[in-house]
Scaffold this active site. Structure first.
Site: not given
Ligand code: A3P
Length: 317
Positions: A70, A124, A154, A283-284
């Site tokens: 994001w 990271h 997550s 995911r969510k």
């Molecule tokens: P969930 O598994 O709780 O849905 P990262 O990008 O650091 O790997 O984190 C992944 C998490 O960010 C996941 O959380 C994912 O669904 C969520 N995510 C990905 N894209 C997103 C967006 N555009 N807005 C908000 N959350 C997002």
């Protein structure tokens, strides 16, 4: 040269403590206090030796599963808003990880982006292990973290989905939970990662912007404005009046990105680290989904660790 690097890397890695890799690889290595996947560690060591930051670089840092994808999308859309619009932005055709490279995977390729005026790189890597030039150049760092309960859930699903797609058996939830609590997770201990960046951001507020997923979900426009100002691409009042921030938020929203063809069907990765389906990154996208996965005892246990670890730091998660 590459052979020498490989040789000394292998020697170095053989001396490191090994930990459980949640079934996705043979082991994690403990390097400079944090647990890393060996392929990513290779990139970290290489970046520590070679990466030369410039003052105009913008480094997006995060603890895994805190909203990296994001943050990449929002920041990229922000700094390229005069070059692209909603129908031409590369975000429509590439997963954000292919647009903003990870330092530990692709730092050599980053120079091309920088030359094209997109000085965005992500990592990271914990604060204490960042290449020295990142600290010394004074370049901007944006860090995102998240409630460890949601990050754990997550991460658990992320790893499980990868293993299932490879016809392998995922780790049990409770086993993964215990490893996470012990700090044995990707780039863990989670709390030490967050605290490293938190302390640095308190010390150098002009250099490090510290964000939380929950705050960003609450008022995304406010934080996009803040990020834009911080990285030196502030929105004019004209842009604000014309709804530019709103459009960036919409373009980067979970609903928009997760429904793009590229993110439904594409894959991301390298032969060394393996490939992951892009949809695994979406995911969510909700705050508080841990309630659907953790028992009250597990949640209390994580909260207890968080309280202990953060006590005296002025940070709450
Ligand atoms: P969930 O598994 O709780 O849905 P990262 O990008 O650091 O790997 O984190 C992944 C998490 O960010 C996941 O959380 C994912 O669904 C969520 N995510 C990905 N894209 C997103 C967006 N555009 N807005 C908000 N959350 C997002």
């Amino acid at each position: 040269n590459e052979n020498e690097f490989e040789k000394s890397f292998k020697e170095m890695i053989s001396t490191l403590p090994k930990g459980n890799c949640w079934g996705i690889y043979k082991y994690l290595c403990q390097y400079q206090g944090f647990w890393l996947h060996p392929s990513f560690l290779r990139g970290v060591v290489s970046a520590q030796q070679q990466f030369q930051a410039q003052p105009t670089d913008i480094i997006l840092c995060s603890v895994p599963k805190a909203g990296t994808t994001w943050l990449k999308s929002l920041t990229f859309a922000t700094i390229t808003r005069t070059s692209y619009n909603d129908s031409t932005t590369p975000l429509l055709f590439k997963v954000p990880h292919d647009i903003v490279p990870f330092m530990e995977l692709h730092h050599a390729q980053f120079f091309t982006n920088r030359d094209r005026g997109i000085p965005l790189l992500s990592t990271h890597v914990p604060y204490s292990s960042l290449p020295r030039s990142i600290i010394e150049s004074g370049c901007k760092i944006v860090y995102i973290c998240r409630d460890p309960k949601d990050s754990f859930v997550s991460l658990y699903h992320f790893i499980a989905r990868i293993l299932i797609s490879r016809n392998a058996q995922p780790l049990g939830l409770y086993e993964a939970f215990e490893l996470f609590c012990e700090g044995e997770s990707f780039y863990g201990p989670y709390w030490d990662h967050v605290l490293g960046y938190w302390k640095a951001s308190v010390e150098h507020p002009g250099r490090i912007l510290f964000l939380k997923y929950e705050d960003m979900s609450d008022d995304t426009e406010f934080y996009v404005k803040k990020i834009a100002e911080f990285v030196g691409y502030p929105f004019s009042s004209e842009e604000q009046k014309n709804g530019v921030i709103e459009r960036i938020v919409k373009m980067s929203s979970f609903e928009k990105l997760s429904n793009l063809e590229v993110n439904k069907t594409g894959v991301y990765g390298t032969p060394k680290t393996g490939f992951v389906e892009n949809n695994t990154y979406f995911r969510k996208g909700k705050v508080g989904d841990w309630k659907n996965c953790l028992t009250a005892e597990m949640a209390a246990q994580l909260d207890q660790i968080t309280m202990q670890k953060l006590s005296g730091s002025s940070l709450s998660l």
